[in-house]
Design an enzyme around this catalytic site. Structure first.
Site, PDB file in Angstrom:
ATOM      1  N   SER A  35       4.647  -5.239  -3.156  1.00 14.65           N
ATOM      2  CA  SER A  35       3.253  -5.311  -3.624  1.00 14.65           C
ATOM      3  C   SER A  35       3.084  -5.187  -5.126  1.00 14.65           C
ATOM      4  O   SER A  35       1.974  -5.403  -5.634  1.00 14.65           O
ATOM      5  CB  SER A  35       2.418  -4.229  -2.942  1.00 14.65           C
ATOM      6  OG  SER A  35       2.043  -4.672  -1.673  1.00 14.65           O
ATOM      7  N   LYS A  84       1.641  -8.027  -6.879  1.00 13.45           N
ATOM      8  CA  LYS A  84       0.181  -8.221  -6.917  1.00 13.45           C
ATOM      9  C   LYS A  84      -0.354  -8.077  -8.345  1.00 13.45           C
ATOM     10  O   LYS A  84      -1.355  -8.706  -8.711  1.00 13.45           O
ATOM     11  CB  LYS A  84      -0.515  -7.229  -5.977  1.00 13.45           C
ATOM     12  CG  LYS A  84      -0.219  -7.522  -4.478  1.00 13.45           C
ATOM     13  CD  LYS A  84      -0.735  -6.436  -3.556  1.00 13.45           C
ATOM     14  CE  LYS A  84      -0.773  -6.816  -2.086  1.00 13.45           C
ATOM     15  NZ  LYS A  84       0.452  -6.658  -1.329  1.00 13.45           N
ATOM     16  N   TYR A 136       2.936 -16.245  -1.515  1.00 15.06           N
ATOM     17  CA  TYR A 136       2.732 -14.783  -1.488  1.00 15.06           C
ATOM     18  C   TYR A 136       4.020 -14.081  -1.036  1.00 15.06           C
ATOM     19  O   TYR A 136       4.469 -13.127  -1.670  1.00 15.06           O
ATOM     20  CB  TYR A 136       1.554 -14.441  -0.561  1.00 15.06           C
ATOM     21  CG  TYR A 136       1.430 -12.966  -0.239  1.00 15.06           C
ATOM     22  CD1 TYR A 136       0.788 -12.091  -1.120  1.00 15.06           C
ATOM     23  CD2 TYR A 136       1.974 -12.435   0.926  1.00 15.06           C
ATOM     24  CE1 TYR A 136       0.693 -10.739  -0.837  1.00 15.06           C
ATOM     25  CE2 TYR A 136       1.885 -11.088   1.214  1.00 15.06           C
ATOM     26  CZ  TYR A 136       1.251 -10.239   0.331  1.00 15.06           C
ATOM     27  OH  TYR A 136       1.163  -8.892   0.612  1.00 15.06           O
ATOM     28  N   TYR A 141      -3.160   1.938  -2.751  1.00 12.23           N
ATOM     29  CA  TYR A 141      -3.921   1.713  -1.511  1.00 12.23           C
ATOM     30  C   TYR A 141      -4.812   2.910  -1.190  1.00 12.23           C
ATOM     31  O   TYR A 141      -5.500   3.411  -2.079  1.00 12.23           O
ATOM     32  CB  TYR A 141      -2.973   1.403  -0.337  1.00 12.23           C
ATOM     33  CG  TYR A 141      -1.752   0.631  -0.712  1.00 12.23           C
ATOM     34  CD1 TYR A 141      -1.870  -0.703  -1.097  1.00 12.23           C
ATOM     35  CD2 TYR A 141      -0.500   1.209  -0.709  1.00 12.23           C
ATOM     36  CE1 TYR A 141      -0.760  -1.433  -1.458  1.00 12.23           C
ATOM     37  CE2 TYR A 141       0.623   0.488  -1.068  1.00 12.23           C
ATOM     38  CZ  TYR A 141       0.484  -0.832  -1.443  1.00 12.23           C
ATOM     39  OH  TYR A 141       1.582  -1.540  -1.801  1.00 12.23           O
ATOM     40  N   VAL A 151       6.264  -1.553  -0.982  1.00 10.43           N
ATOM     41  CA  VAL A 151       7.022  -0.970   0.139  1.00 10.43           C
ATOM     42  C   VAL A 151       8.535  -1.151   0.007  1.00 10.43           C
ATOM     43  O   VAL A 151       9.295  -0.586   0.783  1.00 10.43           O
ATOM     44  CB  VAL A 151       6.572  -1.506   1.530  1.00 10.43           C
ATOM     45  CG1 VAL A 151       5.215  -0.968   1.918  1.00 10.43           C
ATOM     46  CG2 VAL A 151       6.612  -3.018   1.593  1.00 10.43           C
TER      47      VAL A 151
HETATM   48  N1  GLN Z   1       5.148  -7.952   1.511  1.00  9.76           N
HETATM   49  C1  GLN Z   1       4.488  -6.758   1.954  1.00  9.76           C
HETATM   50  C2  GLN Z   1       3.386  -7.141   2.927  1.00  9.76           C
HETATM   51  O1  GLN Z   1       2.769  -8.153   2.727  1.00  9.76           O
HETATM   52  C3  GLN Z   1       3.918  -6.036   0.777  1.00  9.76           C
HETATM   53  C4  GLN Z   1       3.238  -4.763   1.158  1.00  9.76           C
HETATM   54  C5  GLN Z   1       3.438  -3.616   0.206  1.00  9.76           C
HETATM   55  O2  GLN Z   1       4.324  -3.596  -0.630  1.00  9.76           O
HETATM   56  N2  GLN Z   1       2.628  -2.608   0.388  1.00  9.76           N
HETATM   57  O3  GLN Z   1       3.154  -6.469   3.875  1.00  9.76           O
END
Ligand code: GLN
Length: 319
Positions: free
Chosen positions: A78, A81, A202, A254, A272
């Site tokens: 993530s 992002k 993505y 988050y 993650v």
């Molecule tokens: N690729 C992961 C997903 O789309 C990214 C989520 C994350 O890092 N929190 O679920």
């Protein structure tokens, strides 16, 4: 929670003392990592070693302080992002970007679909999956994966960033929740790009192989208002950096962003894969790697290390 929180009282200035505090932060991170678990909903991520931990701090003058696993590659997840949002702001502008995604913390898990279906057609913010997928829909109309990869390499001052093919395949084969999100966006008529291309790009951006050093570099460019401090190159307008860091502060972890904001108080973004990038304005970029996560999907070791540093070095933006 590591400290019982009082107003920070420390403000270490001496270089040796700073080094000592950062080393302590690293040791706390290693210790805390024992409490977490590696992500397994993307099967490839379950292969990570939960005991790995690394901390890299880089400053504007090129000094670097690194402890532990700072060269080990892992998927950015993530944290991409941040790069995607930066690209959207740079190439599409503020107005266009934020007419497709909101600027509000969601208070829900990063992969939640709930409010997207019941509360609002537009995703809450670009730091959760729904918002990042929506931003990606916009981006796929103006650039492809190779352009985004190039942008990510510049932002992280790291030409060795490549796609981790096995993580990418693992995500693609198991990413049904994200598939649900992109088709929900399409069904509401708010998705700008083709759903399959959007999702594929993505997933690819989530699967870029970075290390704690590249994350520290990303933090440093943001700390320097979008300018690479070593080449002098401006990658993105300072006003956009302000927007990105504000969203990192309010939404970057988050549904743990509120607590993290109080206990650490540095604009940060987690993934993650175990990474956290933190940006200390006009001073430092910080990258941590610790794949053992808490229940919210954030690195336990990374949070412990950053909390220690923030508290003792007075890094909270409000301190
Ligand atoms: N690729 C992961 C997903 O789309 C990214 C989520 C994350 O890092 N929190 O679920």
């Amino acid at each position: 929670m590591y400290f019982t929180y009082e107003q920070p009282r420390f403000d270490v200035k001496d270089e040796n003392e700073i080094r000592r505090v950062i080393k302590e932060a690293y040791e706390n991170g290693c210790e805390a990592a024992k409490q977490g678990k590696v992500a397994n909903y993307i099967p490839e991520l379950a292969k990570a070693n939960p005991n790995d931990f690394g901390l890299c701090v880089r400053s504007m003058d090129g000094k670097e302080l690194s402890f532990g696993q700072v060269d080990k590659r892992f998927s950015v997840q993530s944290i991409s992002k941040v790069v995607n949002l930066a690209a959207a702001l740079k190439f599409l502008g503020f107005r266009e970007t934020f007419s497709h995604v909101q600027l509000e913390p969601s208070g829900d898990a990063f992969n939640s679909i709930l409010k997207l279906d019941t509360v609002s057609d537009l995703p809450f913010n670009p730091m959760i999956n729904a918002g990042a997928i929506q931003v990606m829909g916009l981006l796929t109309n103006v650039m492809d994966f190779e352009d985004l990869l190039d942008f990510a390499r510049k932002f992280m001052m790291d030409d060795d960033i490549v796609l981790n093919e096995s993580v990418y395949r693992s995500e693609r084969d198991t990413g049904d929740r994200n598939r649900a999100i992109v088709y929900l966006l399409k069904s509401k008529g708010v998705l700008s790009g083709d759903p399959d291309k959007t999702l594929d790009t993505y997933f690819k951006m989530c699967s870029l192989n970075v290390n704690a050093k590249s994350l520290a570099n990303l933090g440093l460019v943001l700390a320097n208002k979008g300018q690479n401090p070593f080449t002098g190159k401006h990658l993105i307008h300072p006003g956009y950096v302000c927007t990105i860091k504000s969203l990192m502060f309010t939404c970057g972890l988050y549904d743990e962003s509120g607590e993290y904001g109080v206990l650490v108080g540095i604009p940060s973004k987690s993934g993650v894969g175990g990474g956290i990038v933190a940006s200390v304005s006009e001073r430092w970029g910080i990258g941590t790697y610790g794949p053992a996560l808490n229940k919210k999907g954030n690195s336990v070791g990374g949070i412990a290390a950053l909390e220690h540093m923030s508290h003792l070095l007075r890094l909270n933006v409000f301190a």
